[in-house]
Design an enzyme around this catalytic site. Structure first.
Site, mmCIF file in Angstrom:
data_model
loop_
_atom_site.group_PDB
_atom_site.id
_atom_site.type_symbol
_atom_site.label_atom_id
_atom_site.label_comp_id
_atom_site.label_asym_id
_atom_site.label_seq_id
_atom_site.Cartn_x
_atom_site.Cartn_y
_atom_site.Cartn_z
ATOM 1 N N HIS A 254 42.159 46.347 39.430
ATOM 2 C CA HIS A 254 43.427 46.191 38.740
ATOM 3 C C HIS A 254 43.328 44.954 37.855
ATOM 4 C CE1 HIS A 254 45.721 49.340 40.666
ATOM 5 N NE2 HIS A 254 45.404 48.901 41.879
ATOM 6 N N CYS A 294 43.279 47.249 33.566
ATOM 7 C CA CYS A 294 44.347 47.131 32.581
ATOM 8 C C CYS A 294 44.370 45.724 32.011
ATOM 9 C CB CYS A 294 45.694 47.463 33.220
ATOM 10 S SG CYS A 294 45.920 49.222 33.544
#
Length: 430
Positions: A254, A294
């Site tokens: 992440h 991301c």
């Protein structure tokens, strides 16, 4: 049999032998006689349907004596005349049919998986055709990357790493270098499990091992562990700088804007704690960073068709509320004697501020596209050309499905030379 690789190329274009089998034969059997024997053993399993294409392949590769033994009527047949016309071979010399008899005589247009080279120059049109047709289907688990074998170098001398311009990085060491692969998947406290990331990691490990790297996989790292692992890896490649030509750092996790999250949900600053750790290491040699995460929360979605829900098929590597996370920053500054980012390439899965998409079943689109392009073209493309192929491949994949969001990778290049991976080639001398 002469020119066994050319025989295999034609048989592959005719659908007789799969590319994976060609790659296996070329990789596992470096001795020409063993390679030819294995090719014949495989053809015996294909039955009578392989006979006609084999005769044609032998003829085009200059094996007229074998053609005469196998099918004495072939040289007088219409099929031979059609091949002559298609490949522009002379049909008669002194009343006798002829074909290519040496490398110099051959000007075959190879099937779309190889390069046609006349005067040792790559045809841009041929390469574009390869790109368009080769990347539609991703390589499966257990794939074999195409290696730059001695036979291919014999056919295309301009691909010989030892003859390339001085403007290319030296990429011939064995091992080629070290690859650190960090994969944060399912030990997060509150963040979503990154389903599909293990698929990415498994295929990445296979890819870079086939490219000649020693891969060091690490899974589900805490903040302290990640900082330590990165620092130790930087020390390792510095210790090995005289025997290795390249280093690769891959992180799957992440992320946020400029950060990567560890499984204890603390943010590691990409610039200060990852990239900068290598500023004064492996000086003069390429250092590649690949980051699947991301870089913000914005989503480049198109309108979702009525009755559909794209979230059922895609997951992002963003977090629900980035500002609520603790960002750990030591505030330390490193001094260096070389320009920062020298000889580095940083490849992000998405542009700044946007999310990066991942399929729970198949892995992330960016990583899977990268693996497919590398496995099929690293033997003749440099890194910058493969980046272009990945960009176009991803664009085509997203455009093909109305319910999917868009995603554009970001490549930050600080390399000073062309970077060819030369898979399968190595030299012990420094």
């Amino acid at each position: 049999m002469c020119q066994a690789t050319k025989v295999m190329d034609y048989l592959e274009s005719a659908g007789v032998i799969p590319r994976s089998v060609c790659s296996r034969i070329l990789h596992q059997y470096p001795v020409p006689e063993d390679r030819k024997r294995e090719l014949i053993n495989f053809l015996l399993t294909r039955g009578k349907h392989a006979f006609k294409p084999l005769v044609e392949a032998l003829y085009l590769a200059g094996n007229q004596h074998l053609v005469q033994l196998l099918d004495e009527k072939f040289l007088l047949s219409n099929i031979r005349q059609q091949l002559d016309a298609e490949y522009h071979f002379p049909t008669l010399v002194g009343g006798q049919p002829t074909g290519p008899t040496s490398i110099e005589d051959e000007q075959l247009r190879r099937m779309d998986t190889n390069i046609e080279s006349i005067d040792n120059k790559i045809s841009v049109d041929d390469l574009n055709n390869i790109e368009v047709t080769k990347f539609e289907d991703e390589v499966p688990m257990g794939f074999e990357a195409q290696l730059l074998t001695a036979d291919l170098i014999e056919q295309y001398p301009h691909l010989d790493p030892t003859r390339r311009s001085d403007k290319c990085y030296r990429m011939l060491s064995k091992p080629r270098g070290y690859c650190l692969l960090i994969n944060n998947v399912d030990a997060f406290k509150t963040m979503e499990v990154r389903q599909g990331s293990d698929v990415d990691a498994s295929k990445l490990k296979s890819l870079f091992e086939q490219l000649g790297f020693i891969v060091l996989p690490r899974r589900n790292l805490t903040y302290t562990e990640m900082i330590s692992v990165i620092e130790n890896f930087a020390k390792l490649i510095e210790e090995k700088k005289d025997s290795c030509d390249c280093s690769v750092v891959i992180i799957l996790s992440h992320g946020g804007n400029g950060t990567i999250y560890t499984v204890d949900e603390l943010a590691v600053n990409i610039d200060e704690h990852i990239i900068s750790a290598f500023d004064d290491h492996l000086i003069g040699k390429p250092k590649l960073f690949i980051i699947q995460a991301c870089r913000g929360s914005q989503c480049n979605n198109r309108s979702v068709p009525s009755g559909s829900n794209s979230s059922n098929f895609w997951s992002s590597d963003s977090i629900s509320n980035e500002t609520s996370r603790t960002i750990v920053d030591s505030g330390s500054h490193r001094s260096t004697m070389v320009p920062i980012r020298s000889d580095m390439a940083i490849w992000y899965s998405t542009v700044k501020d946007y999310v990066s998409w991942r399929s729970p079943d198949d892995g992330s689109i960016f990583i899977q596209s990268l693996i497919t392009v590398f496995a099929r073209t690293a033997w003749y493309y440099d890194l910058s050309r493969m980046v272009t192929c990945v960009n176009r491949t991803m664009d085509e994949k997203f455009a093909a499905h109305e319910s999917t969001p868009f995603q554009t990778p970001c490549f930050e290049c600080h390399l000073r030379h062309d970077l060819y991976f030369n898979p399968g080639c190595c030299s012990e001398s420094r």
